[in-house]
Design a protein around this motif. Structure first.
Motif, PDB file in Angstrom:
ATOM      1  N   LEU A 123       0.936  -1.065   0.086  1.00 35.83           N
ATOM      2  CA  LEU A 123       0.039  -0.147   0.013  1.00 35.83           C
ATOM      3  C   LEU A 123       0.959   1.183  -0.146  1.00 35.83           C
ATOM      4  O   LEU A 123       0.670   2.240  -0.986  1.00 35.83           O
ATOM      5  CB  LEU A 123      -0.995   0.030   1.184  1.00 35.83           C
ATOM      6  CG  LEU A 123      -2.104   1.027   1.205  1.00 35.83           C
ATOM      7  CD1 LEU A 123      -3.022   0.907   0.038  1.00 35.83           C
ATOM      8  CD2 LEU A 123      -3.069   0.550   2.466  1.00 35.83           C
ATOM      9  N   PRO A 124       1.932   1.286   0.702  1.00 35.46           N
ATOM     10  CA  PRO A 124       2.658   2.630   0.749  1.00 35.46           C
ATOM     11  C   PRO A 124       3.537   2.620  -0.670  1.00 35.46           C
ATOM     12  O   PRO A 124       3.259   4.063  -1.181  1.00 35.46           O
ATOM     13  CB  PRO A 124       3.886   2.344   2.055  1.00 35.46           C
ATOM     14  CG  PRO A 124       3.304   1.381   2.800  1.00 35.46           C
ATOM     15  CD  PRO A 124       2.315   0.453   2.025  1.00 35.46           C
ATOM     16  N   THR A 125       3.767   1.627  -1.276  1.00 34.06           N
ATOM     17  CA  THR A 125       4.330   1.976  -2.914  1.00 34.06           C
ATOM     18  C   THR A 125       3.400   2.472  -3.416  1.00 34.06           C
ATOM     19  O   THR A 125       3.583   3.295  -4.414  1.00 34.06           O
ATOM     20  CB  THR A 125       4.906   0.512  -3.174  1.00 34.06           C
ATOM     21  OG1 THR A 125       5.770   0.039  -2.170  1.00 34.06           O
ATOM     22  CG2 THR A 125       5.699   0.719  -4.362  1.00 34.06           C
ATOM     23  N   ARG A 126       2.155   1.766  -3.501  1.00 34.72           N
ATOM     24  CA  ARG A 126       1.182   2.333  -4.487  1.00 34.72           C
ATOM     25  C   ARG A 126       0.629   3.829  -4.364  1.00 34.72           C
ATOM     26  O   ARG A 126       0.544   4.696  -4.812  1.00 34.72           O
ATOM     27  CB  ARG A 126      -0.085   1.450  -4.192  1.00 34.72           C
ATOM     28  CG  ARG A 126       0.098   0.223  -5.178  1.00 34.72           C
ATOM     29  CD  ARG A 126      -1.179  -0.808  -4.782  1.00 34.72           C
ATOM     30  NE  ARG A 126      -1.217  -1.547  -3.471  1.00 34.72           N
ATOM     31  CZ  ARG A 126      -2.237  -1.849  -2.733  1.00 34.72           C
ATOM     32  NH1 ARG A 126      -3.395  -1.558  -3.257  1.00 34.72           N
ATOM     33  NH2 ARG A 126      -1.948  -2.407  -1.649  1.00 34.72           N
ATOM     34  N   LEU A 140       2.345   6.089  -2.726  1.00 32.00           N
ATOM     35  CA  LEU A 140       3.461   7.110  -3.107  1.00 32.00           C
ATOM     36  C   LEU A 140       3.359   7.250  -4.518  1.00 32.00           C
ATOM     37  O   LEU A 140       3.613   8.339  -5.169  1.00 32.00           O
ATOM     38  CB  LEU A 140       4.712   6.616  -2.455  1.00 32.00           C
ATOM     39  CG  LEU A 140       5.067   6.736  -0.686  1.00 32.00           C
ATOM     40  CD1 LEU A 140       6.216   6.235  -0.539  1.00 32.00           C
ATOM     41  CD2 LEU A 140       4.656   8.096  -0.408  1.00 32.00           C
ATOM     42  N   HIS A 141       3.250   6.137  -5.178  1.00 31.56           N
ATOM     43  CA  HIS A 141       3.175   6.056  -6.691  1.00 31.56           C
ATOM     44  C   HIS A 141       1.971   7.182  -7.270  1.00 31.56           C
ATOM     45  O   HIS A 141       2.452   8.058  -8.153  1.00 31.56           O
ATOM     46  CB  HIS A 141       2.996   4.815  -7.318  1.00 31.56           C
ATOM     47  CG  HIS A 141       2.884   4.918  -9.014  1.00 31.56           C
ATOM     48  ND1 HIS A 141       1.731   5.016  -9.570  1.00 31.56           N
ATOM     49  CD2 HIS A 141       3.664   5.141  -9.910  1.00 31.56           C
ATOM     50  CE1 HIS A 141       1.893   5.125 -10.786  1.00 31.56           C
ATOM     51  NE2 HIS A 141       3.143   5.200 -10.966  1.00 31.56           N
ATOM     52  N   TRP A 142       0.886   6.973  -6.683  1.00 25.44           N
ATOM     53  CA  TRP A 142      -0.220   7.919  -7.257  1.00 25.44           C
ATOM     54  C   TRP A 142      -0.105   9.403  -6.843  1.00 25.44           C
ATOM     55  O   TRP A 142      -0.443  10.375  -7.588  1.00 25.44           O
ATOM     56  CB  TRP A 142      -1.551   7.200  -7.173  1.00 25.44           C
ATOM     57  CG  TRP A 142      -1.678   6.194  -7.958  1.00 25.44           C
ATOM     58  CD1 TRP A 142      -1.694   4.851  -7.376  1.00 25.44           C
ATOM     59  CD2 TRP A 142      -1.685   6.048  -9.098  1.00 25.44           C
ATOM     60  NE1 TRP A 142      -2.065   3.815  -8.492  1.00 25.44           N
ATOM     61  CE2 TRP A 142      -1.727   4.447  -9.641  1.00 25.44           C
ATOM     62  CE3 TRP A 142      -1.343   6.697 -10.232  1.00 25.44           C
ATOM     63  CZ2 TRP A 142      -1.677   4.065 -10.945  1.00 25.44           C
ATOM     64  CZ3 TRP A 142      -1.662   6.445 -11.566  1.00 25.44           C
ATOM     65  CH2 TRP A 142      -1.668   4.950 -11.898  1.00 25.44           C
ATOM     66  N   ALA A 159       1.795   2.155   7.636  1.00 23.80           N
ATOM     67  CA  ALA A 159       2.902   2.788   6.950  1.00 23.80           C
ATOM     68  C   ALA A 159       2.553   3.828   5.870  1.00 23.80           C
ATOM     69  O   ALA A 159       2.903   4.889   5.951  1.00 23.80           O
ATOM     70  CB  ALA A 159       4.299   1.871   6.406  1.00 23.80           C
ATOM     71  N   ALA A 160       1.373   3.112   5.248  1.00 20.99           N
ATOM     72  CA  ALA A 160       0.875   4.058   4.053  1.00 20.99           C
ATOM     73  C   ALA A 160       0.119   5.238   4.777  1.00 20.99           C
ATOM     74  O   ALA A 160       0.335   6.414   4.303  1.00 20.99           O
ATOM     75  CB  ALA A 160      -0.084   3.182   3.557  1.00 20.99           C
ATOM     76  N   PHE A 198       2.595   7.897   5.961  1.00 19.56           N
ATOM     77  CA  PHE A 198       3.380   8.621   4.786  1.00 19.56           C
ATOM     78  C   PHE A 198       2.330   9.843   4.410  1.00 19.56           C
ATOM     79  O   PHE A 198       2.587  11.032   4.240  1.00 19.56           O
ATOM     80  CB  PHE A 198       3.580   7.788   3.590  1.00 19.56           C
ATOM     81  CG  PHE A 198       4.860   6.890   3.758  1.00 19.56           C
ATOM     82  CD1 PHE A 198       5.897   7.521   4.622  1.00 19.56           C
ATOM     83  CD2 PHE A 198       5.001   5.638   3.034  1.00 19.56           C
ATOM     84  CE1 PHE A 198       7.233   6.464   4.642  1.00 19.56           C
ATOM     85  CE2 PHE A 198       6.162   5.127   3.592  1.00 19.56           C
ATOM     86  CZ  PHE A 198       7.139   5.370   4.263  1.00 19.56           C
ATOM     87  N   VAL A 199       0.946   9.319   4.278  1.00 18.05           N
ATOM     88  CA  VAL A 199      -0.118  10.389   3.811  1.00 18.05           C
ATOM     89  C   VAL A 199      -0.111  11.335   4.826  1.00 18.05           C
ATOM     90  O   VAL A 199      -0.233  12.663   4.620  1.00 18.05           O
ATOM     91  CB  VAL A 199      -1.436   9.725   3.580  1.00 18.05           C
ATOM     92  CG1 VAL A 199      -2.426  10.560   3.398  1.00 18.05           C
ATOM     93  CG2 VAL A 199      -1.381   8.539   2.375  1.00 18.05           C
ATOM     94  N   ALA A 200       0.046  11.037   6.079  1.00 20.17           N
ATOM     95  CA  ALA A 200      -0.513  11.917   7.138  1.00 20.17           C
ATOM     96  C   ALA A 200       0.816  12.936   7.189  1.00 20.17           C
ATOM     97  O   ALA A 200       0.864  14.195   7.253  1.00 20.17           O
ATOM     98  CB  ALA A 200      -0.360  11.433   8.765  1.00 20.17           C
ATOM     99  N   LEU A 201       2.101  12.527   6.800  1.00 22.13           N
ATOM    100  CA  LEU A 201       3.129  13.310   6.790  1.00 22.13           C
ATOM    101  C   LEU A 201       3.239  14.358   5.636  1.00 22.13           C
ATOM    102  O   LEU A 201       3.393  15.413   5.768  1.00 22.13           O
ATOM    103  CB  LEU A 201       4.567  12.557   6.751  1.00 22.13           C
ATOM    104  CG  LEU A 201       6.030  13.071   7.124  1.00 22.13           C
ATOM    105  CD1 LEU A 201       5.802  13.156   8.665  1.00 22.13           C
ATOM    106  CD2 LEU A 201       6.993  12.072   6.783  1.00 22.13           C
ATOM    107  N   ILE A 202       2.885  13.962   4.475  1.00 24.18           N
ATOM    108  CA  ILE A 202       2.763  14.555   3.286  1.00 24.18           C
ATOM    109  C   ILE A 202       1.535  15.715   3.488  1.00 24.18           C
ATOM    110  O   ILE A 202       1.838  16.674   3.261  1.00 24.18           O
ATOM    111  CB  ILE A 202       2.263  14.065   1.876  1.00 24.18           C
ATOM    112  CG1 ILE A 202       3.522  13.170   1.709  1.00 24.18           C
ATOM    113  CG2 ILE A 202       1.863  14.718   0.681  1.00 24.18           C
ATOM    114  CD1 ILE A 202       3.306  11.919   0.723  1.00 24.18           C
TER     115      ILE A 202
END
Ligand code: HEM
Ligand code: HEM
Length: 232
Positions: free
Chosen positions: A1-4, A6-8, A177-178, A181-185
């Protein structure tokens, strides 16, 4: 999920930054959106690099088949139409992924530099169109691989599913982890937008302080008529 995710986020922020750059005049009040999306793309790349060291099996850079032998073997199977059974990125996709990540970072760094150094504008444009060319090759590669493997790779990048043999799948989609990442961004974007001072076209960056987003080119420098005596 984090890879996906981050990709989009990368694809969306890059396409958005590029679209804003070519559609909006640089003096337009909304032009800073271009910079905001560009900085977001750079942050996504930094997080993807981090994920390349601590992430899941196929997301780790260590698992990317980058060596010359893997490349030659893949070239042979590619031209004969066979599949050499890579579960993660194949050698072409691995090199393409690294090249795209590096080029997006290059575009963002030169973009940030041309805010202060107008002569960097050409370099920034060059990097931007270079990245667009790489991404075009990437999308054509995805379409060709999809046809050759008879498997919808773009859909796999959405739902996380890929045809593999038993035991090759991942035990978890790593949702925490996903989410992290979203919260950080989201927090970084919120912070940048919050510090934006529209009157001065300036943002406040951590460690650096206030950065004015203007002037950025001789076209925007006011012409002042000097009295004849001062012209010498
Ligand atoms: C219509 C648009 C796009 C589609 C359908 C698409 C599809 C895909 C697919 C299917 C993969 C996985 C390839 C594999 O299985 O080896 C991938 C990977 C990748 N794509 Fe895209 N992509 C698109 C746009 C973009 C854009 C605009 C960028 C860059 C700004 C980009 C950057 C990447 C990167 C860096 C990877 C490696 C993923 C990783 O390991 O994190 N893609 N893409
Ligand atoms: C990573 C995504 C980015 C892409 C794809 C991108 C692309 C572009 C392109 C194509 C232009 C030229 C527009 C034109 O002349 O028609 C441009 C201009 C510009 N970009 Fe970016 N850029 C990105 C990131 C950034 C960042 C992070 C910043 C600053 C923080 C930035 C600052 C600027 C500035 C100030 C200009 C105007 C330069 C001039 O006067 O020609 N860019 N960008």
């Amino acid at each position: 999920l984090p890879t996906r995710v981050l990709h989009w986020l990368l694809a969306g922020s890059f396409v958005g930054a590029f679209g804003a750059a070519v559609l909006l005049p640089k003096t337009h009040p909304a032009f800073p959106i271009h910079m905001l999306l560009g900085v977001t793309a750079a942050l996504v790349v930094v997080l993807r690099i981090l994920w390349g060291f601590v992430g899941t099996r196929y997301a780790r850079f260590r698992s990317f088949p980058l060596g010359p032998r893997a490349l030659v073997r893949h070239l042979k199977t590619f031209t004969t139409g066979r599949d050499d059974g890579h579960v993660g990125h194949d050698p072409f996709a691995s090199w393409a992924a690294l090249a795209m990540l590096a080029s997006v970072l290059g575009v963002a760094v030169t973009g940030a530099m041309c805010v202060a150094v107008p002569s960097m504008r050409r370099v920034h444009h060059l990097f931007a169109y270079g990245a667009v060319a790489l991404i075009a090759v990437h999308v054509v590669g995805v379409v060709l691989s999809t046809l050759r493997r008879r498997e919808n790779l773009a859909l796999g990048m959405l739902d996380g599913k890929k045809m593999v043999t038993a035991g090759q799948g991942l035990p978890s989609t790593r949702p925490i982890a996903a989410l992290f990442f979203v919260a950080l961004i989201a927090a970084a974007v919120f912070e940048l937008v919050g510090t934006y001072d529209a009157a001065n076209r300036a943002v406040r960056l951590p460690l650096i302080g206030q950065v004015r987003l203007r002037p950025w080119g001789k076209r925007h420098v006011a012409r002042v008529a000097l009295p004849p005596r001062d012209r010498d």
